[in-house]
Write an enzyme that holds these catalytic residues in place. Structure first.
Site: not given
Length: 194
Positions: A85-88, A126, A154, A156
């Site tokens: 995941c690019e956010h976490h 995703q 996920h 996250c």
């Protein structure tokens, strides 16, 4: 696509230095016995996990395009993937199913899995992964339409934040006849068992 076999030693060292700093910042001692080699192992792992940045998915796809007459729909079901995941920068993983209607050409089935791997081995969301796979196949060869279904779990959402252990996310993207004909989308989903 396969994993990166040999890494640039300077890049590995630079990344490992950052992992050592992170270990210190979270309260660990990167020099203790169990962690001495962790920064270097983590550096090599992150390079493997992000190897999709260093390969060209269109080139992968075009290595195995063949003449074909027939088949209303070709489906490769349940291609497993692992991504970050690019956010976490936490893992998400699941399965991708790809369908397409040939238009005089077909693609080697293993190339569909390699395309999924290429886009999954990047910092990702995703929704983008699903559309990138769909659009790449549509670009790589002539088709009457492409459809992609992706279901992922996920970490996250499971190990931080809302901590919902049984959650899963499903995304779809499609082109051509799949866009204009809802019955074709329904047939694809029925053939997947959804």
């Amino acid at each position: 696509m396969g994993r990166v076999e040999k890494h640039d030693e300077d890049v590995v060292r630079q990344i490992a230095d950052h992992y050592s700093a992170i270990l210190r910042l979270v309260g660990e001692d990167p020099d203790r016995e169990g962690l001495k080699k962790t920064p270097e192992r983590a550096a090599k792992a992150i390079l493997d996990i992000t190897s999709g940045y260093r390969t060209d998915p269109l080139k992968i796809a075009r290595q195995a395009i063949f003449e074909h007459v027939g088949s209303r729909m070709v489906i490769v079901k349940d291609i497993e993937f692992y991504s970050m995941c690019e956010h976490h920068i936490l893992p998400f993983f699941g399965k991708v199913s790809v369908g397409y209607i040939p238009k005089g050409k077909m693609i080697g089935l293993s190339k569909l899995a390699r395309i999924v791997d290429n886009f999954a081995r990047r910092l990702q969301v995703q929704e983008r992964l699903t559309s990138q796979v769909c659009n790449l196949i549509n670009e790589a060869m002539p088709t009457e339409g492409v459809i992609v279904s992706c279901t992922g779990e996920h970490l996250c959402m499971k190990m931080r934040g809302v901590e919902k252990q049984d959650s899963a996310t499903t995304t779809y993207d499609y082109t051509g006849k799949f866009e204009s004909d809802p019955a074709l989308r329904e047939e694809f989903l029925r053939l997947l068992g959804q």
